[in-house]
Design a protein around this motif. Structure first.
Motif, short mmCIF file in Angstrom:
data_model
loop_
_atom_site.label_atom_id
_atom_site.label_comp_id
_atom_site.label_asym_id
_atom_site.label_seq_id
_atom_site.Cartn_x
_atom_site.Cartn_y
_atom_site.Cartn_z
N MET A 1 0.85 -1.20 0.00
CA MET A 1 0.00 0.00 0.00
C MET A 1 0.88 1.24 0.00
N ASN A 2 0.51 2.20 -0.86
CA ASN A 2 1.27 3.44 -0.97
C ASN A 2 0.87 4.40 0.14
N LEU A 3 1.84 4.93 0.86
CA LEU A 3 1.57 5.87 1.95
C LEU A 3 1.76 7.32 1.52
N VAL A 4 2.82 7.58 0.78
CA VAL A 4 3.13 8.95 0.33
C VAL A 4 3.58 8.88 -1.13
N THR A 5 3.06 9.79 -1.94
CA THR A 5 3.50 9.92 -3.33
C THR A 5 3.82 11.38 -3.60
N ALA A 6 5.04 11.64 -4.02
CA ALA A 6 5.46 13.00 -4.37
C ALA A 6 5.87 13.00 -5.84
N GLU A 7 5.33 13.94 -6.61
CA GLU A 7 5.61 13.99 -8.04
C GLU A 7 6.03 15.38 -8.47
N HIS A 8 7.04 15.41 -9.36
CA HIS A 8 7.53 16.66 -9.96
C HIS A 8 7.91 17.71 -8.91
N LEU A 9 8.57 17.26 -7.85
CA LEU A 9 8.95 18.17 -6.78
C LEU A 9 10.06 19.11 -7.23
N THR A 10 9.84 20.40 -7.02
CA THR A 10 10.87 21.40 -7.23
C THR A 10 10.90 22.30 -6.00
N LYS A 11 12.09 22.56 -5.49
CA LYS A 11 12.23 23.39 -4.30
C LYS A 11 13.55 24.14 -4.36
N SER A 12 13.50 25.45 -4.13
CA SER A 12 14.70 26.28 -4.15
C SER A 12 14.80 27.07 -2.87
N TYR A 13 16.03 27.37 -2.50
CA TYR A 13 16.33 28.33 -1.44
C TYR A 13 17.22 29.39 -2.05
N THR A 14 16.74 30.65 -2.03
CA THR A 14 17.42 31.76 -2.72
C THR A 14 17.66 31.32 -4.17
N GLU A 15 18.91 31.22 -4.60
CA GLU A 15 19.19 30.83 -5.98
C GLU A 15 19.60 29.36 -6.09
N VAL A 61 1.18 13.77 -2.00
CA VAL A 61 -0.11 13.19 -1.62
C VAL A 61 0.13 12.14 -0.54
N ARG A 62 -0.53 12.31 0.60
CA ARG A 62 -0.41 11.36 1.71
C ARG A 62 -1.70 10.55 1.83
N GLY A 63 -1.56 9.31 2.27
CA GLY A 63 -2.72 8.45 2.42
C GLY A 63 -3.72 9.01 3.42
N ARG A 64 -4.98 8.66 3.21
CA ARG A 64 -6.03 9.14 4.12
C ARG A 64 -5.79 8.62 5.54
N ASN A 65 -5.90 9.51 6.49
CA ASN A 65 -5.72 9.20 7.92
C ASN A 65 -4.30 8.69 8.23
N LEU A 66 -3.35 9.02 7.38
CA LEU A 66 -1.96 8.61 7.63
C LEU A 66 -1.42 9.34 8.84
N ASP A 67 -0.93 8.58 9.81
CA ASP A 67 -0.35 9.16 11.03
C ASP A 67 1.18 9.23 10.87
N ILE A 68 1.73 10.43 11.07
CA ILE A 68 3.16 10.65 10.90
C ILE A 68 3.75 11.22 12.18
N ARG A 69 4.88 10.67 12.62
CA ARG A 69 5.65 11.25 13.72
C ARG A 69 7.00 11.70 13.17
N TYR A 70 7.40 12.92 13.50
CA TYR A 70 8.57 13.54 12.90
C TYR A 70 9.55 14.02 13.97
N LEU A 71 10.81 13.60 13.82
CA LEU A 71 11.90 14.06 14.69
C LEU A 71 12.75 15.05 13.91
N PRO A 72 12.73 16.35 14.28
CA PRO A 72 13.55 17.33 13.56
C PRO A 72 15.02 17.22 13.96
N GLN A 73 15.85 17.84 13.15
CA GLN A 73 17.28 17.82 13.46
C GLN A 73 17.58 18.61 14.73
N ASN A 74 16.86 19.71 14.91
CA ASN A 74 17.04 20.55 16.10
C ASN A 74 15.68 20.79 16.75
#
Length: 361
Positions: A1-15, A61-74
Motif C-alpha cells: 500500500m502506498n503511503l506517500v506519493t510525491a511527483e515533480h517536486l521542485t524546491k529552491s532556497y534563494t538561488e 499526496v499522503r494516504g487518508r488518515n496517515l499518522d506521521i511522527r517527525y523528529l527534527p534535526q534541532n
C-alpha cells in the motif's frame, strides 16, 4: 500500500535549486535511509514529506488518515515544562485513557536514553539531551510513518544498539537521515540518494546501494563515452566544411549542437558516512570484557582474539582498497572533465566557423 506519493517536486532556497522536478514515494514496510552530500536538501525533503513545508511546484499526496511522527534535526520545546511533561504532551491525546501506562513507558524510554531525572526542566538540558528527549516523544506512540532526522546523533553505543533493535521491530514505515553506515546496513531495506536535485531509489541496504550505484555510474560513464565518440565524428565533419544548405545538413548540424550542449555525468562529491572505527573500538572493548568473564572457565580466548584480529585486518584492507579506487575514480573523472571541456571549445569554434561560412553564402 502506498503511503506517500510525491511527483515533480521542485524546491529552491534563494538561488540554490535543491529539488529539480523529481519524484518520490513511500510504501508500507519501507525502511528508507535518505543519503546525500551535506547541504543538498535532505532535511528539506523530510519536511516536505511530513507536511511542514510546501514545494515550489509539484505535489505531495499522503494516504487518508496517515499518522506521521517527525523528529527534527534541532527540536524545540516549550519553556517551563519538565522533561516528562514535554515527552507526554504530544502523546496524551492518543492515549488519554491509558495515561499511567504511557507515563511508565515514557520514563523507561527516557532512562534508556540516558535522562533519568524526569522532573528536570527541559530548558536545563544540553542540546544532546534535548534531542534524545524528542526522540523518546516521537517513539512513544505507535504510528504509520516515522520520519527521523539524524536520530543517532548524541547516542552512545548502547543507546544506538537499543534504537537499532527498536526500529528493526517497528511495524510501520520509516524514513530517516543518518550518517551511520552500520545503522543503515542493519535497519534499512531501501536507500534513496539525493544527488544534484534528483532522487535515486535503490531497493537495498547501504552495502547493496554501493554496488547498485556503481552499476548506475558505470552505465552513465558508458553513455558519456559513446556521446563523446559520436561528437568527435561530428566534429570532424564540421571541420571538413559543413554547409547548412539542405534540410539534411541543417538537421545534422542541429544534432551536433545537441550533442555538444548535452551534459555529461556530474562530478560526484563524497557522501560523508561515519567510519566503522567507532564500532570496531566498541567490539574490542567487548572482547576485553568478555576475556575477563571467560578467563575463569579456561576458555581458549586466544583463538577468539586471533579471529577478531584477522577480521580487523580484512576490514583495514578493504578500507585501503576503497580509498585507492576512490582516488583512481576521481582522477578519471577529472581527466574526462578536461577532455570534455577541450572538445566543447573545439566544437564551439567549428560551429562558429560553419555559421560564418553559411552567412557568407
Amino acid at each position: 500500500m502506498n503511503l506517500v506519493t510525491a511527483e515533480h517536486l521542485t524546491k529552491s532556497y534563494t538561488e540554490r535549486l535543491i529539488l529539480n522536478d523529481t519524484d518520490f514515494s513511500i510504501n508500507e514496510g519501507d525502511k528508507i535511509g535518505l543519503i546525500g552530500v551535506n547541504g543538498t536538501g535532505k532535511s528539506t525533503l523530510l519536511k516536505l514529506v511530513a507536511g511542514l513545508e510546501e514545494p515550489d511546484t509539484g505535489t505531495v499526496v499522503r494516504g487518508r488518515n496517515l499518522d506521521i511522527r517527525y523528529l527534527p534535526q534541532n527540536p524545540v520545546f516549550e519553556e517551563g515544562e519538565t522533561v516528562l511533561e514535554s515527552v507526554l504532551r504530544e502523546n496524551r491525546s492518543r492515549y488519554h485513557d491509558q495515561i499511567w501506562d504511557l507515563e511508565s513507558q515514557a520514563k523507561a524510554m527516557l532512562n534508556r536514553l540516558g535522562i533519568p531525572d524526569h522532573d528536570q526542566q527541559i530548558g536545563q538540558l544540553s542540546g544532546g539531551q534535548k534531542k534524545r528527549a524528542a526522540l523518546a516523544s516521537v517513539l512513544l506512540s505507535p504510528t504509520d510513518l516515522l520520519i527521523l532526522d539524524e536520530p543517532t546523533n548524541h547516542l552512545d553505543s548502547a543507546m544506538a544498539d537499543w534504537l537499532e533493535e527498536y526500529l528493526k521491530r517497528f511495524k510501520g514505515a520509516l524514513l530517516m537521515i543518518t550518517h551511520d553506515r552500520y545503522f543503515l546496513d542493519s535497519v534499512t531495506n531501501r536507500i534513496v540518494e539525493l544527488d544534484n536535485g534528483k532522487l535515486y531509489s535503490y531497493q537495498a541496504n547501504y552495502e547493496g546501494f554501493l554496488e547498485l550505484k556503481a552499476e548506475r555510474m558505470d552505465m552513465e560513464q558508458a553513455s558519456e563515452r559513446k556521446r563523446q565518440s559520436i561528437l568527435r565524428v561530428e566534429l570532424e565533419w564540421m571541420k571538413r566544411g559543413a554547409r547548412a544548405r539542405s534540410t539534411k545538413q541543417k538537421g545534422r548540424i542541429q544534432r551536433y549542437e545537441a550533442l555538444r550542449d548535452a551534459k555529461g555525468p556530474e562530478k560526484e562529491q563524497a557522501v560523508e558516512m561515519e567510519s566503522i572505527s567507532r564500532r570496531l573500538g566498541m567490539a574490542l572493548h567487548i572482547v576485553e570484557r568478555a576475556k575477563e568473564l571467560v578467563s575463569a572457565e579456561n576458555t581458549r580466548f586466544e583463538d577468539v582474539v586471533q579471529n577478531l584480529e584477522q577480521s580487523r585486518q580484512g576490514l583495514e584492507a578493504e578500507r585501503q582498497e576503497a580509498m585507492r579506487l576512490s582516488v583512481e575514480a576521481q582522477k578519471a573523472r577529472q581527466e574526462a572533465q578536461e577532455e570534455k571541456e577541450k572538445i566543447k571549445l573545439q566544437c564551439e569554434a567549428e560551429l562558429e566557423r560553419a555559421r560564418t561560412e553559411a552567412r557568407n553564402l
